[in-house]
Design a protein around this motif. Sequence first.
Motif, PDB file in Angstrom:
ATOM      1  N   CYS A  17      49.165  38.469  38.322  1.00  0.00           N
ATOM      2  CA  CYS A  17      50.303  39.389  38.388  1.00  0.00           C
ATOM      3  C   CYS A  17      51.312  38.983  37.328  1.00  0.00           C
ATOM      4  CB  CYS A  17      50.935  39.329  39.774  1.00  0.00           C
ATOM      5  SG  CYS A  17      52.515  40.206  39.842  1.00  0.00           S
ATOM      6  N   LYS A  18      51.751  39.954  36.545  1.00  0.00           N
ATOM      7  CA  LYS A  18      52.729  39.664  35.508  1.00  0.00           C
ATOM      8  C   LYS A  18      54.156  39.943  35.975  1.00  0.00           C
ATOM      9  CE  LYS A  18      49.674  39.894  31.550  1.00  0.00           C
ATOM     10  NZ  LYS A  18      48.997  40.756  30.586  1.00  0.00           N
ATOM     11  N   CYS A  20      55.604  42.726  36.697  1.00  0.00           N
ATOM     12  CA  CYS A  20      56.257  43.855  36.025  1.00  0.00           C
ATOM     13  C   CYS A  20      57.017  44.732  37.016  1.00  0.00           C
ATOM     14  CB  CYS A  20      55.242  44.681  35.261  1.00  0.00           C
ATOM     15  SG  CYS A  20      54.158  45.675  36.295  1.00  0.00           S
ATOM     16  N   GLY A  21      56.581  44.753  38.255  1.00  0.00           N
ATOM     17  CA  GLY A  21      57.291  45.517  39.260  1.00  0.00           C
ATOM     18  C   GLY A  21      56.931  46.984  39.317  1.00  0.00           C
ATOM     19  N   CYS A  23      54.572  48.212  40.735  1.00  0.00           N
ATOM     20  CA  CYS A  23      54.077  48.495  42.076  1.00  0.00           C
ATOM     21  C   CYS A  23      55.220  48.573  43.102  1.00  0.00           C
ATOM     22  CB  CYS A  23      53.076  47.422  42.504  1.00  0.00           C
ATOM     23  SG  CYS A  23      53.750  45.752  42.375  1.00  0.00           S
ATOM     24  N   CYS A  64      49.461  49.535  39.081  1.00  0.00           N
ATOM     25  CA  CYS A  64      49.356  48.210  38.453  1.00  0.00           C
ATOM     26  C   CYS A  64      48.548  48.274  37.166  1.00  0.00           C
ATOM     27  CB  CYS A  64      48.695  47.232  39.429  1.00  0.00           C
ATOM     28  SG  CYS A  64      48.492  45.593  38.693  1.00  0.00           S
ATOM     29  N   LEU A  70      46.642  44.145  41.250  1.00  0.00           N
ATOM     30  CA  LEU A  70      46.473  44.678  42.602  1.00  0.00           C
ATOM     31  C   LEU A  70      45.132  45.383  42.722  1.00  0.00           C
ATOM     32  CD1 LEU A  70      49.953  46.202  43.449  1.00  0.00           C
ATOM     33  CD2 LEU A  70      48.759  44.435  44.754  1.00  0.00           C
TER      34      LEU A  70
HETATM   35  S1  SF4 Z   1      52.121  46.167  39.118  1.00  0.00           S
HETATM   36 FE1  SF4 Z   1      52.762  44.709  40.667  1.00  0.00          FE
HETATM   37  S2  SF4 Z   1      50.951  43.466  41.012  1.00  0.00           S
HETATM   38 FE2  SF4 Z   1      50.600  44.575  39.120  1.00  0.00          FE
HETATM   39  S3  SF4 Z   1      51.268  43.171  37.556  1.00  0.00           S
HETATM   40 FE3  SF4 Z   1      52.981  44.488  38.013  1.00  0.00          FE
HETATM   41  S4  SF4 Z   1      54.106  43.393  39.570  1.00  0.00           S
HETATM   42 FE4  SF4 Z   1      52.134  42.451  39.482  1.00  0.00          FE
END
Ligand code: SF4
Lengths: 463, 477
Positions: A17-18, A20-21, A23, A64, A70
């Motif tokens: 998981c990076k 990034c948010g 999700c 994601c 995810l």
């Molecule tokens: S979408 Fe959510 S689970 Fe996927 S990389 Fe971004 S923060 Fe992580």
Amino acid sequence: MPELKERPKPYLVPDYCKGCGRCVSVCVKGCIAFSDEINPVTGLVPVVLDLEKCTGCGLCIEACPEPYGLRALEQGEDFELQDPAKLFGEKPSAAPKPVEVPAKQIPLPKTEPLVIKGNYASAIGALLVGCRHVYGYPITPSTEGAELMAKLLPKLDGVFLQAVSEVATVNHMYGTGGAGLPTMTFTSSPGFSLMLEGVSYMVGAEVPGVFVNVMRGGPGLGNIAPEQADVKLACHGLGHGYSHCITLMPSTPQEMLDLTMLAFELSFKYRNPVIILADGYLGQMTGKVQLPDHMTEPGIPTWAVYGDLNHRKNLIASIQLLEQDLEKFNLYLHGKYESMQVEARAETFMADDAEILLVACNTPARAAKGAVQNLREQGIKAGLFRPVTIWPFPIEQLKAQLPRTKRIVMVEANASGQIENELRLALSKAGVTAIPPITHVRRCGGLLPQQTEVVDHVLSLAK
Amino acid sequence: MSVFYDKFERHAHGEGLKGQSTHYCAGCGHGLVHKLLSQAIEELGIQDNTVIVSPVGCSVFAYYYFDTGNTQAAHGRAAAVALGHKMANPEATVVSYQGDGDLASIGLAETVAAAQLGAPITVIFINNAIYGMTGGQMAPTTLMGQTTATSPDGRNQFNGQPIKMAELIAQLDGPVYVERVALYSPADRKKAAKAIKKAIQLQKEGRGYSFIEVLAECPTHLKMAPDKAEAWVKENMTKIFPLGVKKDTTVEPWFNRPQPCFKAETFVKAVGASSEAVQKHCKAFPSHLNPADISLKLAGSGGDGAQTAAMLIATAAINEGFDGTHIPAYGPESRGGTSYADVHVAKDEVLNPASPTPDILLAFNAPSLAKFGVTVKKGGCIIYDSSIAKDVKPMDPSITVVGVPFTEIAAGLGKMVVKNIVALGALQAATNLFPKETFMAAVKQALKDKASLIPLNEQAFQAGMDAAQAFLANKKK
Ligand code: SF4
Ligand code: SF4
Ligand code: SF4
């Protein structure tokens, strides 16, 4: 272990998981939250999941960007399992090890000689080795090659595609050559310049292909009459980086056919493009051309990206991001270029006892041959040395001549002596110090050295 | 997820975490589009037949991830490379994956040409309004006022305006399906997934070229958190780049190419080779004209047929077991004005194919006669069209000059096109280069698909011969 519901809940290995948010905002149930705990492995901040209220809607998974971010738990996967090595394992790719599809030889009936232009002869040579994919952009004096291909390929269920430019041409070739099939183009000097970026990529990605450059006068638009001023490009200027290609210089329509066939063979043997440097005269000249006794149906090599299961694991690319990788690759290329030395070819005419050695390629070699005959009639021991490959230069063959050679006379169609430069470089690299005096007969701008000029020059030396 | 490699071996040799994570920045749109593409390939069951062409740009390493055939192209050339793959294997599904700099700037010509060609490939165009890989410079799709490294005060008119690729491509006749989609909401992601799948389906069915433009987020160079980047795309980009289907035409499957042919028979026929031996009529090389190598020049204006006549002489020589060459003057000078040809007939091998000082000149008009008459060797022969060139001044006394009214004779036969055959007849009679039968054999070979024209040509040749003989007889008197 919780029972898997019909709609699987998301699952996340935090290492992938990076943070990034993307999700976070899609979960209406508020199951996913930013965190402030730095993952010690990645140095990133993964989101945290609290799936109590999760409906398994899957929206977070779709949001994601990471392939292994995810994910939905698949049937039988262990929810508790956290070790990625075990989760994804060392599973080998399902693609098989490619097997070679071999080429076939097809016998041809004996036929009477054709009376055709050099450009046509080259095109027919390409068809004979099984080339059915030709790309090109019209440019004088090479266009007849493309025209004949446009006429003949449909009859052979092949493809002739007139590209939007020479830049597109070489990249169509990169695709077809990368798919493992023989492909070629006809071009002339300004067009060849435009293709050089692509030639460098083909060398870097080890893609075969044949370029027939029917040289004309330059620089710039120059004119459309013959010149030999692209020798420097072919030998030392094939785009950026450490790129070289075997370069052949035919001198008759028959050789346009023979050397085009050879070019394809070498191109696949070394997985490297091959250049044919002809001149405007030769491209346009009609002469006698004998067909060989067989043609080839090409196979598909193991390395190709053909677009089938057999070749699925392959990659055609010239990028080597890590310095060590690129150094290794360039040293490998260097070894490959060294191994091409055995392909150096030359032809001689009355050179066995020659004291005056004329050196010439392409159409000027014919004039030089005529001059040799003329000079012999006048009692002068002249001979011709004709490099058939200009890169690699046939230095061993030349060295064999040197003990008898009192003078070398270069006969060429460019202002600066580009063939002479190759000869001098080869002599120097071979450590030859006893070099006979070198003089020259040069014409340029579209004019070719004439037999009488060569004869007069040699006679003036004798005085 | 089967279309992604189980382990990204090509990503830094798959070491550590790189074996399972992408090289893209957090929140980058590329990863999402990769997932959509992977899904479409999986659902259509074409993984084994797919070739993905990756561009230059952030997605240069797309081949790290897709367990399909992969090719990495030069900057801007992915569509051209994709066509090379499609032509090589029409069965393959070929996807050209490109960013905005690659597709809409440096590769614009290849992009438009491939679209207009219409051959079924699928182009996926990631438009994030900025250059990612090189570090945030202006893209062809950068919005007006948008600040980038090379438009530090915001893009203004001097930098040109953002290019609307989906609309541009939809205008062309080639493509069958063009849509612009986005990634910023669940609904849009679903639409994007559908569009990509449809685009590939249309290719698979051989219906044609499809183009999907995806408005994507580059949080790094927008200098925004991913959620802000999503909002920015939604609020700003969609105003200039409206979403939706731009073109969707129903085309029946048409792209079904046969396997290339390698039949000996078809090949021999196509190149016009013949196994039939040509009869020889010459007893010896015509050394009365030159001991080893006879040089000819044929000169006229565009429609005179000088080049065809030259070809016939070279063919005749080769049929007789000699060597023959023909070099036309080509290029602009061959449009209108003078058209001339250098021909050589040699006992063994033609060494000098040019004819700066010919043994024989065949002149179809006065300018040619004037230009080349003076170059003819002593003891040589000039044959000219006396219907056009009058009052020929005596040249060197050793040169035989023969005037024959090619044009009048051809006109008399009702077909001007045989003027060059009349001329060849005159040449035969004046020089005895080869016997008549040798010339006629070459003419018949050339007319093998137009046999009905042979009698007329025979007549023309004979008329030329007769006129030359009459001229010579007259001269003797
Ligand atoms: S979408 Fe959510 S689970 Fe996927 S990389 Fe971004 S923060 Fe992580
Ligand atoms: S599956 Fe739906 S409900 Fe569950 S965490 Fe993801 S977005 Fe939330
Ligand atoms: S620079 Fe932009 S486009 Fe490139 S990987 Fe990062 S976020 Fe994606």
